[in-house]
Design a protein around this motif. Structure first.
Motif, PDB file in Angstrom:
ATOM      1  N   MET A   1       0.734  -1.251   0.032  1.00  0.00           N
ATOM      2  CA  MET A   1       0.029   0.052  -0.020  1.00  0.00           C
ATOM      3  C   MET A   1       0.713   1.223   0.022  1.00  0.00           C
ATOM      4  O   MET A   1       1.806   1.234   0.983  1.00  0.00           O
ATOM      5  CB  MET A   1      -0.892  -0.012   1.355  1.00  0.00           C
ATOM      6  CG  MET A   1      -1.613   1.189   1.292  1.00  0.00           C
ATOM      7  SD  MET A   1      -2.866   1.406   2.806  1.00  0.00           S
ATOM      8  CE  MET A   1      -4.089   0.039   2.394  1.00  0.00           C
ATOM      9  N   GLU A   4      -0.064   7.356  -0.512  1.00  0.00           N
ATOM     10  CA  GLU A   4      -1.080   7.981  -0.934  1.00  0.00           C
ATOM     11  C   GLU A   4      -2.514   6.999  -0.507  1.00  0.00           C
ATOM     12  O   GLU A   4      -3.451   7.719  -0.396  1.00  0.00           O
ATOM     13  CB  GLU A   4      -0.968   8.215  -2.382  1.00  0.00           C
ATOM     14  CG  GLU A   4      -2.214   8.955  -2.863  1.00  0.00           C
ATOM     15  CD  GLU A   4      -2.030   9.175  -4.436  1.00  0.00           C
ATOM     16  OE1 GLU A   4      -3.231   8.730  -5.168  1.00  0.00           O
ATOM     17  OE2 GLU A   4      -1.040   9.485  -4.940  1.00  0.00           O
ATOM     18  N   ASP A   5      -2.032   5.817  -0.879  1.00  0.00           N
ATOM     19  CA  ASP A   5      -3.279   4.997  -0.688  1.00  0.00           C
ATOM     20  C   ASP A   5      -3.754   5.109   0.911  1.00  0.00           C
ATOM     21  O   ASP A   5      -4.712   5.058   1.320  1.00  0.00           O
ATOM     22  CB  ASP A   5      -3.142   3.523  -0.868  1.00  0.00           C
ATOM     23  CG  ASP A   5      -3.136   3.382  -2.417  1.00  0.00           C
ATOM     24  OD1 ASP A   5      -3.374   4.122  -3.086  1.00  0.00           O
ATOM     25  OD2 ASP A   5      -2.311   2.417  -2.841  1.00  0.00           O
ATOM     26  N   ARG A   8      -5.363   8.227   1.482  1.00  0.00           N
ATOM     27  CA  ARG A   8      -6.924   8.100   1.025  1.00  0.00           C
ATOM     28  C   ARG A   8      -7.660   7.379   1.995  1.00  0.00           C
ATOM     29  O   ARG A   8      -8.934   7.538   2.325  1.00  0.00           O
ATOM     30  CB  ARG A   8      -6.841   7.634  -0.158  1.00  0.00           C
ATOM     31  CG  ARG A   8      -8.045   7.549  -1.036  1.00  0.00           C
ATOM     32  CD  ARG A   8      -8.178   7.214  -2.425  1.00  0.00           C
ATOM     33  NE  ARG A   8      -6.932   7.521  -3.468  1.00  0.00           N
ATOM     34  CZ  ARG A   8      -7.055   8.744  -4.059  1.00  0.00           C
ATOM     35  NH1 ARG A   8      -7.982   9.424  -4.151  1.00  0.00           N
ATOM     36  NH2 ARG A   8      -5.943   8.989  -4.756  1.00  0.00           N
TER      37      ARG A   8
END
Length: 159
Positions: A1, A4-5, A8
């Protein structure tokens, strides 16, 4: 991961906590108030105050941080119209949420007092409850609008 993920995910979870806790609190407070039983109201309002402190306040503090980090990671300028409007709506919702927290504490205390004195709920309870109820609508509408802005990212020119 990726980072950014992760940002988010945290941002979406925070939004879900804000909306879900708010909806749950509203439901349980309305149901407790309908009973007119100071014991039930005092108990439920006490739990609501704890939930707002643990869940809502935490999410309120983390949302701008994860949103800022996400915008930076993706490369969105903070002057994007949909971001500026989201932030304005976030502040708007907060202006309704802060008094609601105080009102919930006061409703709890008034119910505890009525319970201790073995009296009906005082008129001040009903007046504060009406304000609490009314303040929920613009706050929820603002949160729903923020969800829409986050999902659609419309091209909005503000400046």
């Amino acid at each position: 991961m990726s980072f950014e993920d992760l940002l988010r995910l945290l941002h979406v979870l925070g939004a879900a906590v804000l909306f879900g806790t708010g909806a749950g609190i509203a439901f349980f407070m309305v149901m407790a108030q309908r009973s007119r039983d100071p014991h039930i109201i005092a108990h439920v309002a006490g739990i609501v105050v704890i939930a707002d402190t643990v869940f809502t306040a935490t999410a309120v503090l983390l949302q701008p941080l994860t949103g800022y980090g996400l915008a930076r990671a993706i490369g969105w300028p903070l002057t994007e119209g949909w971001i500026v409007l989201s932030l304005a709506l976030y502040v708007f919702a907060g202006l309704f949420w802060l008094p609601v927290v105080w009102i919930q504490i006061r409703l709890r205390d008034l119910a505890k007092q009525a319970l201790a004195e073995k009296t009906p709920l005082p008129p001040a309870f009903d007046k504060l409850y009406r304000i609490w109820f009314i303040f929920g609508f613009p706050a929820f509408a603002a949160v729903i609008a923020i969800f829409w802005l986050m999902l659609t990212k419309p091209d909005i020119t503000l400046f």
